[in-house]
Design an enzyme around this catalytic site. Structure first.
Site, PDB file in Angstrom:
ATOM      1  CG  ASP A   4      -4.515  -2.823   1.180  1.00 39.05           C
ATOM      2  OD1 ASP A   4      -5.634  -3.042   0.971  1.00 39.05           O
ATOM      3  OD2 ASP A   4      -4.255  -2.938   2.584  1.00 39.05           O
ATOM      4  CD  GLU A  20      -8.273  -0.308  -0.351  1.00 38.09           C
ATOM      5  OE1 GLU A  20      -9.512  -0.698   0.160  1.00 38.09           O
ATOM      6  OE2 GLU A  20      -7.389  -0.652   0.338  1.00 38.09           O
TER       7      GLU A  20
END
Length: 635
Positions: free
Chosen positions: A315, A368
């Site tokens: 993330d 990401e």
């Protein structure tokens, strides 16, 4: 007087590796481990707290008093406190009570390496016996590299466990219940992988799991660690890979968490310009501190080793890479070379990827990452960050923006839908239609489509058809597969009742079938990250808003011809150029009636002419249904 007995799981070599940041199995040493010493059962505890004046283990077994079970500090300046407490066994609640040398502050902390926590809002850690779970996924683990590699189909169903489906009384499904319901559903839908939004322990549900306090503990909301192993086992037995969201970018300030752990900035960077995330009101790890780096990489190893996880989706990588991420002038400090890159975080990411790809066969890491940082998916030995894949955020934004426009205006925005191919092979891209695109007023995907109800569904099928035939791997968030109408709400179940209505039921069938097409046609995945796998037929037909291209695999006989009609206008005798003299046959059509389409299709074999077109040797005349993606194959 302390009731703690001297005992250690650490060797001198362990300590050396820990200090220099290269011990990546710290979970075998730190935390709470049930052991038997001289016939007495108990638990060995160890915790890193270098600025502590004293560290005690507190729990029900001593009425949460800090003067009975004081741990012993090691003599080697490692900052590790440890010891054996008799008769404290599986299921006991505990925390560390830490008094700081710096200022006398006393903190009560959950175990950073704890394997289970109380169900939030309670915050204690729970002693766990060594797992005796017997895995049944030997077959999957032996051929995982052939299912999980970059030249294989990779279609991901992204799931938020709290909101995928609820039981009566709005209770969460357990890991064990999901092992039946979710596994069967993902298999029915023909996805190759499932991705869990963070399932490590998190105190605050509105964070969706992205503010972690228990990095080594599956959330007790859904069951025990062995229950999660059972769930992953069931996915593997059904040939479905498991991806877990991992959050090394930040952590919350909750009193029982990692923040200000021993009265000092232990896990977080002491400089708020590097250690505090203003957007998320959370703390940022000190990537330059060896012990912190080892904590994080050990955690990644833990999930792959202990839980047989097949991939980690990392993330907020962009927030780690740049010192000035979401900061104004004066709120950040350049690196030693005067640049904006966070050199310590970059080295951490490289070390993380190197360790995982070296240690585990057939795994993937997925970034990401939303910027143009170069080399995200370039191997570390070639100077890159070493990820296997990267989310293609530019494709996502451009595509959703294009499809939200009324079809009459699309010819003026044709370059938006073709632009992604200008950079599609600069990284190993995954095409994500993720949870972030259906919240905060963005609307659900079906309601971002223009037109009446029929056109909305036709547009969404066309979007998915374009996505699944575009180079790269795929990700759909829960609910997108049947046209969820409401924005995602983390507090409630998906609107499963919509499947009682024909358009939604047939949308679900469409997604299942296009997944099947993707999995069975090698041209769609064998060269997903190579320009050799894609060839335009015509990208400039803006007036008609039609795209046509060829997807290629290792064998030219498997080449596919794909045509996207991005308006409701039916186009008969539409001429396209092709590379082969063999006749064409329609093998997939998003406009079929079984998908709630109009039923216009190419019924017969399509003759290929030797009079070339579009700079190809041959040509064919086809029929294009309204708002559709049609896939052809040479006989």
């Amino acid at each position: 007087m302390s009731l703690v007995q001297p005992y250690s799981l650490f060797t001198d070599f362990d300590i050396s590796l820990f200090k220099n940041g290269s011990h990546y199995n710290l979970f075998d040493k730190f935390g709470a481990h049930t052991v038997t010493i001289d016939g007495v059962k108990g638990t060995y505890f160890s915790v890193w707290a270098p600025t502590a004046k004293s560290v005690s283990v507190i729990g029900n077994f001593n009425f949460w008093q800090g003067n009975q079970h004081e741990l012993l500090v090691r003599w080697d300046s490692s900052g590790i406190w440890e010891g054996f407490i008799p008769n404290v066994t599986h299921g006991e609640l505990y925390k560390y009570r830490i008094e700081s040398h710096n200022n006398g502050i006393i903190t009560e902390k959950a175990d950073p390496y704890g394997r289970l926590c109380e169900i939030p809002p309670k915050t204690a850690s729970v002693v766990q016996d060594t797992s005796t779970y017997q895995w049944n996924d030997t077959a999957w683990m032996s051929y995982r590299k052939n299912k999980n590699s970059l030249d294989k189909p990779f279609s991901v169903y992204e799931v938020h466990i709290e909101s995928w489906k609820k039981k009566e009384g709005y209770k969460n499904l357990s890991f064990r219940e999901l092992a039946t319901e979710l596994v069967n559903y993902v298999a029915e839908m023909n996805f190759t992988h499932v991705e869990f939004m963070p399932i490590m322990e998190y105190p605050y549900s509105p964070s969706w799991g992205y503010q972690l306090t228990g990095y080594y503990a599956p959330s007790a909301r859904f069951g025990t660690p062995d229950d999660l192993k059972y769930l992953i086992d069931e996915f593997h037995k059904n040939d479905i890979g498991v991806i877990v969201d991992w959050v090394p970018s930040h952590f919350p300030e909750d009193a029982h968490g990692l923040g200000y752990f021993d009265g000092s900035n232990l896990y977080e960077h002491p400089d708020p310009r590097k250690g505090y995330h203003q957007d998320w009101k959370s703390l940022i790890f000190n990537y330059g501190r060896n012990e912190v780096k080892a904590f994080l990489i050990s955690n990644a190893v833990f999930w792959m080793q202990e839980f047989h996880v097949d991939a980690l989706r990392v993330d907020a990588v962009a927030s780690m890479l740049y010192l000035d991420y979401s900061r104004k002038d004066g709120e950040w400090e350049p690196n030693i070379y005067g640049g904006r890159e966070n050199l310590e975080a970059i080295q951490f990411i490289k070390d993380f990827n190197t360790e995982l790809y070296t240690r585990f066969e057939g795994i993937q890491t997925i970034a990401e990452e939303s910027t143009a940082f170069t080399g995200v998916t370039t191997p570390t030995q070639l100077g890159g960050l070493g990820f296997g894949m990267k989310w293609m955020m530019g494709w996502m934004h451009d595509t959703l923006d294009y499809f939200s426009k009324d079809t009459i205006y699309r010819k003026h925005h044709h370059n938006e839908i073709t632009f992604s191919l200008a950079y599609a092979f600069s990284e190993n891209f995954m095409l994500p239609l993720s949870h972030d695109e259906v919240v905060y007023g963005k609307k659900s995907l079906i309601y971002r489509m223009p037109g009446d109800e029929w056109q909305r569904f036709a547009n969404l099928r066309t979007l998915y058809g374009y996505m699944f035939t575009h180079p790269g791997t795929k990700l759909l968030f829960q609910g997108a597969e049947f046209g969820q109408t409401e924005e995602w709400n983390f507090q409630q179940s998906l609107d499963w009742h919509l499947l009682e209505f024909d358009p939604h039921k047939k949308m679900k069938a469409f997604v299942s079938d296009i997944n099947k097409l993707y999995k069975t046609e090698p041209a769609l995945y064998e060269k997903a990250f190579s320009p050799e796998g894609f060839e335009w037929i015509e990208l400039n037909d803006a007036e008609s808003s039609v795209l046509s291209y060829i997807r290629k695999g290792h064998n030219t006989e498997n080449d596919l011809v794909i045509v996207c009609n991005l308006t409701p206008t039916i186009r008969k005798k539409y001429k396209i150029g092709v590379n082969s003299s063999k006749n064409l046959k329609e093998i997939f059509n998003s406009d079929l009636k079984k998908y709630h389409g109009s039923g216009i299709k190419n019924d017969n074999i399509i003759k290929v002419s030797k009079k070339g077109w579009h700079f190809k040797k041959y040509a064919a005349l086809i029929t294009l249904p309204p708002l559709s993606v049609v896939v052809f194959k040479h006989e």
